[in-house]
Design a protein around this motif. Structure first.
Motif, short mmCIF file in Angstrom:
data_model
loop_
_atom_site.label_atom_id
_atom_site.label_comp_id
_atom_site.label_asym_id
_atom_site.label_seq_id
_atom_site.Cartn_x
_atom_site.Cartn_y
_atom_site.Cartn_z
N VAL A 1 -3.66 3.11 -16.08
CA VAL A 1 -2.62 2.16 -16.40
C VAL A 1 -2.27 1.80 -14.97
N ALA A 2 -1.91 0.45 -14.86
CA ALA A 2 -1.27 -0.07 -13.65
C ALA A 2 -0.05 -0.23 -13.58
N VAL A 3 0.47 0.56 -12.26
CA VAL A 3 1.66 0.97 -11.99
C VAL A 3 2.32 0.11 -10.91
N SER A 4 3.75 0.14 -11.17
CA SER A 4 4.76 -0.40 -9.78
C SER A 4 5.34 0.48 -9.42
N MET A 5 6.07 0.46 -8.35
CA MET A 5 7.17 1.29 -7.86
C MET A 5 8.23 1.62 -9.14
N ALA A 6 8.56 0.70 -9.69
CA ALA A 6 9.50 1.10 -11.00
C ALA A 6 8.93 1.87 -12.06
N SER A 7 7.47 2.11 -11.88
CA SER A 7 6.98 2.88 -13.00
C SER A 7 7.08 4.29 -12.81
N LEU A 8 7.68 4.58 -11.50
CA LEU A 8 7.43 5.90 -10.98
C LEU A 8 8.67 6.88 -11.46
N HIS A 9 9.62 6.25 -11.87
CA HIS A 9 10.88 6.63 -12.14
C HIS A 9 11.21 6.78 -13.86
N ILE B 1 -4.49 5.89 -12.58
CA ILE B 1 -3.65 4.72 -12.08
C ILE B 1 -4.26 3.87 -11.38
N THR B 2 -3.76 2.46 -11.38
CA THR B 2 -4.10 1.74 -10.47
C THR B 2 -2.96 1.06 -9.76
N PRO B 3 -2.36 0.76 -8.63
CA PRO B 3 -1.41 0.16 -7.94
C PRO B 3 -1.47 -1.51 -8.45
N GLU B 4 -0.38 -1.79 -9.15
CA GLU B 4 -0.55 -3.23 -9.62
C GLU B 4 -0.56 -4.21 -8.48
N LYS C 1 -6.18 10.60 -11.32
CA LYS C 1 -7.01 9.81 -10.43
C LYS C 1 -6.51 8.56 -10.14
N ILE C 2 -6.98 7.85 -9.16
CA ILE C 2 -6.53 6.57 -8.43
C ILE C 2 -7.69 5.50 -8.17
N ARG C 3 -7.32 4.39 -8.73
CA ARG C 3 -8.27 3.51 -8.32
C ARG C 3 -7.50 2.45 -7.47
N GLY C 4 -8.22 1.88 -6.28
CA GLY C 4 -7.75 1.06 -5.50
C GLY C 4 -7.99 -0.24 -5.98
N HIS C 5 -6.75 -1.15 -5.54
CA HIS C 5 -6.94 -2.35 -6.12
C HIS C 5 -6.09 -3.23 -5.21
N ASN C 6 -6.62 -4.09 -4.29
CA ASN C 6 -8.03 -4.69 -4.10
C ASN C 6 -8.21 -4.70 -2.71
#
Length: 407
Positions: A65-73, A87-90, A123-128
């Motif tokens: 899933v793509a996440v933002s900072m707001a997703s971490l809380h 996860i992928t940083p959006e 796991k972490i996918r880097g984008h981009n």
């Protein structure tokens, strides 16, 4: 047990569930259509409260899933940990946000996302690492304000990739190295997008360079070329030509990211299989990197000669998440995941773009009508819900969820 044996004990055992069903049915009939469609769940044999998407697909591939900072809380973070194992940083690792000027890096958000994932064994996918949108404008200009030389641009690209990929070496297992470098038109003679990267390099040398730099920076990371509309016949062939060239030139590339910003009517099963067959014929792996399926249908084109609607025209009514649209979305998700499972030998990740219908990038992009690439900073904002994900506005599993996990 013989279900047709009638006695007082069995009468009581059937009476209570029957009453409960009548109460639920009454609630459904009195609830607005869009609420029913988005939140009512049919009972299924797969409904295990201890299992998430990642568990249902444990034998197939990671679900991300793509996440933002707001997703971490708050509620989003709990849902992420339960349902996903990638996860992928959006936006927080894109060149513009993370590297706004030559000597400044904004590591704070990216670091927190990586730390969250590591602490939860995700796991972490880097984008981009290289994209024409959300790019760092300073990269392309010299001190005199004029365009830089190809040599300087590639040197800056190398410095950027070594800094970002090097910082997260050993934590990020895969990178979208180059994003959307292929032209999106139906012009078969125009293969590559005429971006700043292409124009200054007078061609595609930046693509090969980016992959080589990424491999040097982190030799263990899997490297992907990422693009949208990968299933459309014309663009599919353009992407195939790019990939074939990279392989022939011995460029270190491991696979292709098919973004999968899809609609209710596309891609077809045949188009999806054809795209997968072409990529895998080259010996490459596939990740579906930005999956969502908008329910928004295109507006009818004006009749020939008819005046376009003016700015004062009333907006098209938003029907909401109706049962009819829901059924089409369920069918499209089922079709896609049925095929994904058939190609499990080649697919190494499926990632959804955002957590739930509560907040999707498509809600503010031309009313959710557009598929294509994930939005840049100038995207027009039109409030129209797209309802593109497997979790509703209350973060509850939609019926589409069960079409994905019931197999």
């Amino acid at each position: 047990m013989n279900l047709y044996t009638v006695n007082k004990k069995t009468e009581r055992s059937f009476l209570l569930p029957t009453i409960a069903f009548i109460i639920i049915l009454s609630y459904v009939q009195c609830t607005p259509k869009h609420q029913v469609a988005s939140s009512f769940q049919a009972h299924t044999t797969a409904d295990d409260p201890n299992k998430g998407l990642k568990d249902y697909y444990k034998k197939y591939f990671p679900i991300g899933v793509a996440v933002s900072m707001a997703s971490l809380h708050g509620p989003d973070s709990a849902l992420i940990v339960k349902e996903f194992n990638s996860i992928t940083p959006e936006n927080d690792m894109k060149m513009g946000p993370i590297h706004p000027s030559e000597d400044i890096y904004n590591w704070k958000n990216a670091d927190k996302i990586v730390d969250f994932a590591v602490s939860h064994h995700i796991k972490i996918r880097g984008h981009n690492l290289c994209w024409h949108n959300q790019e760092a404008a300073w990269m392309f200009k010299g001190a005199d304000g004029k365009p830089v030389t190809k040599e300087l641009l590639l040197r800056r690209l190398k410095d950027h990739i070594f800094a970002v990929a090097g910082r997260y070496k050993g934590k990020i297992y895969a990178w979208d190295v180059v994003n959307e470098a292929v032209d999106d038109s139906d012009d078969t003679t125009q293969i590559y997008r005429k971006s700043n990267w292409y124009n200054i390099c007078n061609g595609t040398d930046f693509i090969e360079a980016a992959f080589r730099y990424a491999h040097e920076a982190d030799p263990q990371a899997k490297l992907y070329y990422n693009d949208y509309n990968s299933e459309h016949p014309v663009k599919r062939e353009k992407i195939y030509k790019l990939l074939k060239k990279l392989i022939e030139d011995h460029v270190p590339i491991d696979g292709v990211g098919m973004q999968a910003h899809w609609k209710l009517y596309e891609p077809s099963a045949d188009e999806l299989r054809k795209a997968l067959d072409e990529v895998t014929s080259l010996g490459l792996k596939v990740q579906f990197t930005e999956l969502d399926i908008t329910i928004r249908m295109p507006q009818p084109k004006p009749a020939p000669g008819a005046a376009p609607p003016d700015a004062t025209s009333p907006p098209t009514p938003d029907p909401g998440y109706t049962p009819e649209l829901e059924a089409k979305q369920i069918a499209q998700y089922k079709m896609a995941f049925d095929i994904f499972r058939q190609y499990k030998k080649f697919i190494t990740n499926v990632t959804f773009w955002n957590v739930s219908d509560r907040s999707s990038w498509l809600d503010g992009r031309a009313g959710g009508l557009m598929g294509g690439a994930a939005a840049g900073g100038n995207t027009p904002r039109i409030t129209k819900k797209a309802y593109p994900l497997l979790f509703d506005e209350n973060r509850q599993r939609k019926k589409a969820y069960w079409s994905v996990v019931n197999f």
